[in-house]
Design an enzyme around this catalytic site. Structure first.
Site, short mmCIF file in Angstrom:
data_model
loop_
_atom_site.label_atom_id
_atom_site.label_comp_id
_atom_site.label_asym_id
_atom_site.label_seq_id
_atom_site.Cartn_x
_atom_site.Cartn_y
_atom_site.Cartn_z
N TYR A 41 20.46 -62.64 29.19
CA TYR A 41 20.31 -62.51 30.63
C TYR A 41 19.43 -63.64 31.14
CZ TYR A 41 22.18 -57.72 31.00
OH TYR A 41 23.00 -56.61 31.00
N ASP A 62 23.29 -53.00 36.21
CA ASP A 62 22.85 -52.09 37.27
C ASP A 62 23.33 -52.53 38.65
OD1 ASP A 62 21.49 -50.69 35.31
OD2 ASP A 62 19.54 -51.59 35.75
#
Length: 242
Positions: free
Chosen positions: A110, A52
């Site tokens: 992540y 994002d």
């Protein structure tokens, strides 16, 4: 066709995410533009995932195909010389023609960084959260996310995917030097999922029955039931495994 796989690092601060989006400045757009300068042709650059806006990467994987035989060392040097300073190709190698960075990925990891004191060096790459954090408690609560579950409550409402099941294989919290790290691995991630999970876990520390709260968030399958998403600047795509 020759198929080339790259590992890419980038600082996502100034970008609207990975994926090309019209006239917006994106990571994918910058790399495709740079490849065209070096190879003199347009390529279809396939990323392992769509980070994002504001999200960074230490190990994004992408591949492209071309009829040309590439001198790998020279190409990487040339590509990095025309890419912006906040994007770098760390490595490149030739792979099988049918390799696909996104569909062949088995696991993605992540990390999210939290700083607990104001620092000019951490401000673009961590979430400043000065409140007390009980890492031992977070570690226990994070076990509720392990396994294959419906993550509808942890993704943005705008997500168009029909299947919202993800299999999380590992979640951990730890402190190293001045930073607190959240690390999570799964077969796939939904739009905004990691940031929503971190926000929910931090919020759970304020409640009397945190386990019940998290279980109810899963059951509701509604984004508003979960905690507020933490800022994008602390999130990094760490690595992709095949």
């Amino acid at each position: 066709m020759n198929n080339y796989r790259m590992i890419i690092q980038y600082d996502g601060t100034k970008y609207a995410g990975w994926q090309i989006q019209g006239d917006q400045k994106t990571i994918q757009k910058e790399i495709v533009k740079a490849i065209k300068i070096v190879l003199k042709e347009d390529v279809n650059l396939i990323g392992s995932g769509r980070t994002d806006a504001g999200v960074h990467a230490l190990g994004q994987v992408a591949n492209f195909r071309t009829d040309k035989e590439i001198d790998l060392f020279k190409f990487r040097f040339s590509l990095n010389s025309v890419l912006p300073d906040d994007i770098s190709v760390i490595s490149i190698n030739e792979v099988e023609e049918n390799f696909h960075s996104r569909f062949d990925a088995k696991r993605r990891t992540y990390i999210y960084l939290i700083s607990q004191f104001k620092s000019p060096f951490y401000k673009n790459y961590s979430y400043f959260y000065p409140q007390e954090i009980d890492l031992a408690k977070l570690q226990i609560l994070s076990r509720l996310f392990i396994g294959k579950k419906n993550y509808s409550s942890f993704c943005k409402k705008s997500s168009e995917v029909k299947n919202r099941y993800c299999e999380v294989s590992n979640v951990s919290w730890f402190k190293y030097a001045d930073l607190i790290y959240f690390k999570i691995s799964a077969d796939r991630f939904l739009h905004g999922m990691v940031r929503a999970i971190v926000g929910t876990l931090l919020n759970s520390l304020k409640l009397e029955n945190p386990e019940e709260y998290i279980n109810q968030v899963f059951i509701s399958e509604k984004r508003e039931a979960a905690g507020e998403a933490v800022p994008a600047k602390g999130l990094f795509l760490y690595k992709v495994e095949y």
